[in-house]
Design a protein around this motif. Structure first.
Motif, PDB file in Angstrom:
ATOM      1  N   ILE A 213       0.849  -1.197   0.153  1.00 24.90           N
ATOM      2  CA  ILE A 213       0.222  -0.097   0.094  1.00 24.90           C
ATOM      3  C   ILE A 213       0.857   1.411  -0.200  1.00 24.90           C
ATOM      4  CG2 ILE A 213      -1.696   1.291   1.206  1.00 24.90           C
ATOM      5  CD1 ILE A 213      -2.818  -1.286   2.495  1.00 24.90           C
ATOM      6  N   THR A 214       0.756   2.008  -0.900  1.00 24.30           N
ATOM      7  CA  THR A 214       1.185   3.440  -0.905  1.00 24.30           C
ATOM      8  C   THR A 214       0.505   4.680  -1.249  1.00 24.30           C
ATOM      9  OG1 THR A 214       3.182   2.034  -2.477  1.00 24.30           O
ATOM     10  CG2 THR A 214       3.408   4.422  -2.260  1.00 24.30           C
ATOM     11  N   LEU A 215       0.798   5.573  -0.363  1.00 26.16           N
ATOM     12  CA  LEU A 215      -0.073   6.820  -0.495  1.00 26.16           C
ATOM     13  C   LEU A 215       0.653   7.894  -1.236  1.00 26.16           C
ATOM     14  CD1 LEU A 215      -0.534   6.893   3.501  1.00 26.16           C
ATOM     15  CD2 LEU A 215      -1.642   5.601   1.599  1.00 26.16           C
ATOM     16  N   ALA A 225       2.969   2.655   3.279  1.00 23.07           N
ATOM     17  CA  ALA A 225       2.052   2.329   4.454  1.00 23.07           C
ATOM     18  C   ALA A 225       2.215   0.911   5.043  1.00 23.07           C
ATOM     19  CB  ALA A 225       0.505   2.624   4.416  1.00 23.07           C
ATOM     20  N   ASN A 226       3.443   0.714   5.769  1.00 22.57           N
ATOM     21  CA  ASN A 226       3.893  -0.381   6.227  1.00 22.57           C
ATOM     22  C   ASN A 226       3.026  -1.104   7.320  1.00 22.57           C
ATOM     23  OD1 ASN A 226       6.509  -0.651   4.862  1.00 22.57           O
ATOM     24  ND2 ASN A 226       7.164   0.772   6.375  1.00 22.57           N
ATOM     25  N   GLU A 227       2.324  -0.256   8.126  1.00 21.55           N
ATOM     26  CA  GLU A 227       1.354  -0.918   9.325  1.00 21.55           C
ATOM     27  C   GLU A 227       0.077  -1.386   8.583  1.00 21.55           C
ATOM     28  OE1 GLU A 227       2.172  -0.969  12.544  1.00 21.55           O
ATOM     29  OE2 GLU A 227       4.096  -0.664  12.098  1.00 21.55           O
ATOM     30  N   ALA A 228      -0.266  -0.275   7.574  1.00 21.79           N
ATOM     31  CA  ALA A 228      -1.429  -0.891   6.687  1.00 21.79           C
ATOM     32  C   ALA A 228      -1.261  -1.917   6.020  1.00 21.79           C
ATOM     33  CB  ALA A 228      -1.753   0.204   5.964  1.00 21.79           C
ATOM     34  N   GLU A 229      -0.194  -2.333   5.646  1.00 22.28           N
ATOM     35  CA  GLU A 229      -0.118  -3.416   4.818  1.00 22.28           C
ATOM     36  C   GLU A 229       0.161  -4.872   5.738  1.00 22.28           C
ATOM     37  OE1 GLU A 229       3.848  -2.962   2.999  1.00 22.28           O
ATOM     38  OE2 GLU A 229       3.199  -1.537   1.600  1.00 22.28           O
ATOM     39  N   SER A 230       0.649  -4.537   7.152  1.00 17.37           N
ATOM     40  CA  SER A 230       0.476  -5.654   8.072  1.00 17.37           C
ATOM     41  C   SER A 230      -0.829  -5.839   8.626  1.00 17.37           C
ATOM     42  CB  SER A 230       1.508  -5.058   9.248  1.00 17.37           C
ATOM     43  OG  SER A 230       2.749  -4.872   8.894  1.00 17.37           O
ATOM     44  N   ALA A 245      -6.539  -1.459   8.277  1.00 22.92           N
ATOM     45  CA  ALA A 245      -5.805  -0.931   7.184  1.00 22.92           C
ATOM     46  C   ALA A 245      -5.887   0.622   7.121  1.00 22.92           C
ATOM     47  CB  ALA A 245      -5.620  -1.790   5.982  1.00 22.92           C
ATOM     48  N   VAL A 246      -7.209   0.951   6.805  1.00 25.01           N
ATOM     49  CA  VAL A 246      -7.633   2.370   6.496  1.00 25.01           C
ATOM     50  C   VAL A 246      -6.920   3.310   7.583  1.00 25.01           C
ATOM     51  CG1 VAL A 246      -9.279   4.035   6.461  1.00 25.01           C
ATOM     52  CG2 VAL A 246      -9.438   1.816   5.191  1.00 25.01           C
ATOM     53  N   GLU A 247      -7.011   2.951   8.920  1.00 25.34           N
ATOM     54  CA  GLU A 247      -6.604   3.884  10.151  1.00 25.34           C
ATOM     55  C   GLU A 247      -5.220   3.791  10.202  1.00 25.34           C
ATOM     56  OE1 GLU A 247      -8.506   5.739  11.920  1.00 25.34           O
ATOM     57  OE2 GLU A 247     -10.258   5.022  10.772  1.00 25.34           O
ATOM     58  N   ALA A 248      -4.594   2.626   9.812  1.00 31.84           N
ATOM     59  CA  ALA A 248      -3.171   2.660   9.641  1.00 31.84           C
ATOM     60  C   ALA A 248      -2.518   3.650   8.594  1.00 31.84           C
ATOM     61  CB  ALA A 248      -2.332   1.228   9.637  1.00 31.84           C
ATOM     62  N   ALA A 249      -3.332   3.668   7.416  1.00 28.63           N
ATOM     63  CA  ALA A 249      -2.873   4.294   6.303  1.00 28.63           C
ATOM     64  C   ALA A 249      -3.138   5.797   6.948  1.00 28.63           C
ATOM     65  CB  ALA A 249      -3.624   4.034   5.112  1.00 28.63           C
ATOM     66  N   ALA A 272     -10.340   7.035   2.665  1.00 24.31           N
ATOM     67  CA  ALA A 272     -11.425   6.694   1.981  1.00 24.31           C
ATOM     68  C   ALA A 272     -10.723   6.042   0.602  1.00 24.31           C
ATOM     69  CB  ALA A 272     -12.308   7.864   1.449  1.00 24.31           C
ATOM     70  N   LEU A 273      -9.788   6.622  -0.090  1.00 31.01           N
ATOM     71  CA  LEU A 273      -9.261   6.086  -1.334  1.00 31.01           C
ATOM     72  C   LEU A 273      -8.614   4.633  -0.852  1.00 31.01           C
ATOM     73  CD1 LEU A 273      -7.603   9.363  -2.393  1.00 31.01           C
ATOM     74  CD2 LEU A 273      -9.457   8.148  -3.677  1.00 31.01           C
ATOM     75  N   VAL A 274      -8.059   4.510   0.143  1.00 28.56           N
ATOM     76  CA  VAL A 274      -7.252   3.286   0.525  1.00 28.56           C
ATOM     77  C   VAL A 274      -8.440   2.169   0.733  1.00 28.56           C
ATOM     78  CG1 VAL A 274      -6.274   1.847   2.283  1.00 28.56           C
ATOM     79  CG2 VAL A 274      -5.068   4.095   1.362  1.00 28.56           C
ATOM     80  N   ARG A 275      -9.543   2.676   1.127  1.00 27.95           N
ATOM     81  CA  ARG A 275     -10.672   1.758   1.509  1.00 27.95           C
ATOM     82  C   ARG A 275     -11.241   1.262  -0.163  1.00 27.95           C
ATOM     83  NH1 ARG A 275     -14.502  -0.003   5.082  1.00 27.95           N
ATOM     84  NH2 ARG A 275     -13.343   1.395   6.593  1.00 27.95           N
ATOM     85  N   ARG A 276     -11.390   1.963  -0.871  1.00 26.09           N
ATOM     86  CA  ARG A 276     -11.920   1.708  -2.170  1.00 26.09           C
ATOM     87  C   ARG A 276     -11.000   0.984  -2.990  1.00 26.09           C
ATOM     88  NH1 ARG A 276     -15.181   6.814  -4.958  1.00 26.09           N
ATOM     89  NH2 ARG A 276     -16.274   7.622  -3.068  1.00 26.09           N
ATOM     90  N   ALA A 277      -9.849   1.185  -2.649  1.00 22.24           N
ATOM     91  CA  ALA A 277      -8.472   0.762  -3.600  1.00 22.24           C
ATOM     92  C   ALA A 277      -8.322  -0.822  -3.237  1.00 22.24           C
ATOM     93  CB  ALA A 277      -7.272   1.266  -3.530  1.00 22.24           C
ATOM     94  N   ILE A 278      -8.603  -0.980  -2.060  1.00 23.17           N
ATOM     95  CA  ILE A 278      -8.640  -2.481  -1.341  1.00 23.17           C
ATOM     96  C   ILE A 278      -9.762  -3.177  -1.838  1.00 23.17           C
ATOM     97  CG2 ILE A 278      -8.676  -4.165   0.646  1.00 23.17           C
ATOM     98  CD1 ILE A 278      -7.284  -1.747   2.552  1.00 23.17           C
ATOM     99  N   GLU A 279     -10.865  -2.644  -2.114  1.00 17.72           N
ATOM    100  CA  GLU A 279     -12.033  -3.433  -2.508  1.00 17.72           C
ATOM    101  C   GLU A 279     -11.753  -3.918  -3.850  1.00 17.72           C
ATOM    102  OE1 GLU A 279     -15.115  -1.216   0.826  1.00 17.72           O
ATOM    103  OE2 GLU A 279     -15.129  -0.762  -1.138  1.00 17.72           O
ATOM    104  N   VAL A 280     -11.268  -2.809  -4.489  1.00 20.78           N
ATOM    105  CA  VAL A 280     -11.294  -3.107  -6.167  1.00 20.78           C
ATOM    106  C   VAL A 280     -10.119  -4.213  -6.176  1.00 20.78           C
ATOM    107  CG1 VAL A 280     -10.624  -2.288  -8.565  1.00 20.78           C
ATOM    108  CG2 VAL A 280     -12.187  -0.863  -6.549  1.00 20.78           C
TER     109      VAL A 280
END
Ligand SMILES: Cc1cc2nc3c(=O)[nH]c(=O)nc-3n(C[C@H](O)[C@H](O)[C@H](O)COP(=O)(O)OP(=O)(O)OC[C@H]3O[C@@H](n4cnc5c(N)ncnc54)[C@H](O)[C@@H]3O)c2cc1C
Length: 297
Positions: A213-215, A225-230, A245-249, A272-280
């Motif tokens: 995951i990259t921001l 976003a290492n913690e989000a990946e974990s 993951a969203v909170e960590a990002a 919000a973008l991380v959430r949508r991107a994970i879903e896709v």
């Protein structure tokens, strides 16, 4: 405003471009698509005395697949990647190319120029940080290959020496069961994003085997976003793990308040973008064809 006067040199090969850079010194700059450099020159923020034009070197614009990797020539335009059937095999690459500015910019701007510019708002570095990516560089002392995280040193700063050129970008294809997505929030098409998120996952059934995951636009460089990946790795993708993951990002983002929005606003956007991107990414990893486009204000 007109740029300051400069001497124009048309390189016939990347090797000749390197020789010209060595001979002409610090006052010389390479010209690729000109979509970052020319505006800076017109604003007189960049005032090179010599321009070394790469645009007439044959064989520098391509997308090809070789030994489990995709290879991009330094002068490959964003538009060529957008329409490439080979690049579309890694959907996150298509998301990136298709979302850069408008058609005029995509027709001129290059992947090599974008990475060499290392603009904190540039899309390519953010996306390619989620995939094993290497940059092949040519300099006076010969060739070297640098991994993308080592290539991007800081905002507008790379590992390139003054007399080095990007000669190829190599992206390792992800394994079977992988999917990714890149989403940005933009005020309009021809501007850089306010915030963006790139997610690349490898699934093993319901479990997430690998997560990257990259921001983008929320730090001086793209932020891994290492913690989000974990929060996702080794876990089933559920509402709870996505929220973690969203909170960590959001915590990993380091945005500045500017004309695009306040730091708090950007942090909210990036979540919000991380959430949508994970879903896709999960749906694509399962083999679904999912079309996405950036979110416009
Ligand atoms: C209106 C507008 C909107 C834009 N919006 C976006 C956007 O939303 N997202 C995004 O990512 N980008 C955006 N861009 C930038 C665009 O993507 C550029 O193409 C990119 O930043 C630079 O690529 P270039 O080929 O134009 O490089 P140039 O402008 O020619 O060069 C940029 C820098 O890289 C160096 N360079 C170029 N090629 C090489 C090489 N092969 N080796 C070493 N150094 C090299 C040059 O010397 C220069 O310092 C936008 C540009 C404009 C004008």
């Amino acid at each position: 405003m007109y740029p300051r006067a400069f001497h124009y040199h048309r390189a016939e090969s990347l090797k000749q471009a390197v020789i010209l850079l060595s001979q002409l010194g610090d006052e010389a700059k390479l010209l690729a698509g000109g979509q970052s450099l020319i505006p800076l020159m017109k604003l007189r923020f960049a005032n090179p005395t010599h321009l070394v034009d790469l645009n007439f070197i044959s064989g520098t614009s391509y997308v090809k697949e070789e030994n489990g990797s995709l290879r991009f020539g330094p002068l490959t335009r964003h538009a060529e990647i957008e329409s490439s059937v080979i690049a579309a095999k890694i959907p996150i690459l298509h998301d990136c190319a298709a979302g850069i500015a408008d058609m005029q910019v995509r027709n001129r701007g290059t992947i090599g120029g974008s990475l060499a510019e290392a603009d904190p708002s540039g899309d390519w570095a953010t996306v390619l940080m989620t995939l094993p990516t290497e940059i092949r560089c040519l300099g006076a002392k010969g060739e070297q290959t640098i991994s993308l995280p080592d290539f991007i040193k800081d905002a507008y700063t790379t590992a390139l020496a003054h007399d080095e050129v990007v000669m190829e970008v190599i992206v390792k294809s992800p394994p079977k069961g992988s999917g990714g997505a890149y989403l940005a929030f933009k005020r309009s098409a021809p501007v850089y994003p306010t915030a963006s998120a790139a997610v690349q996952l490898t699934m093993d059934g319901d479990l997430c085997k690998h997560a990257a995951i990259t921001l983008g636009c929320v730090g001086l460089t793209a932020i891994k976003a290492n913690e989000a990946e974990s929060a996702l790795r080794g876990q089933p993708i559920t509402e709870k793990t996505i929220t973690n993951a969203v909170e960590a990002a959001r915590a990993a983002a380091d945005p500045q308040s500017d004309t695009r929005g306040s730091a708090d606003y950007k942090r909210t956007l990036v979540g919000a973008l991380v959430r949508r991107a994970i879903e896709v990414a999960v749906r694509r990893a399962r083999g679904e064809q999912v079309e996405v486009s950036h979110v416009y204000a």
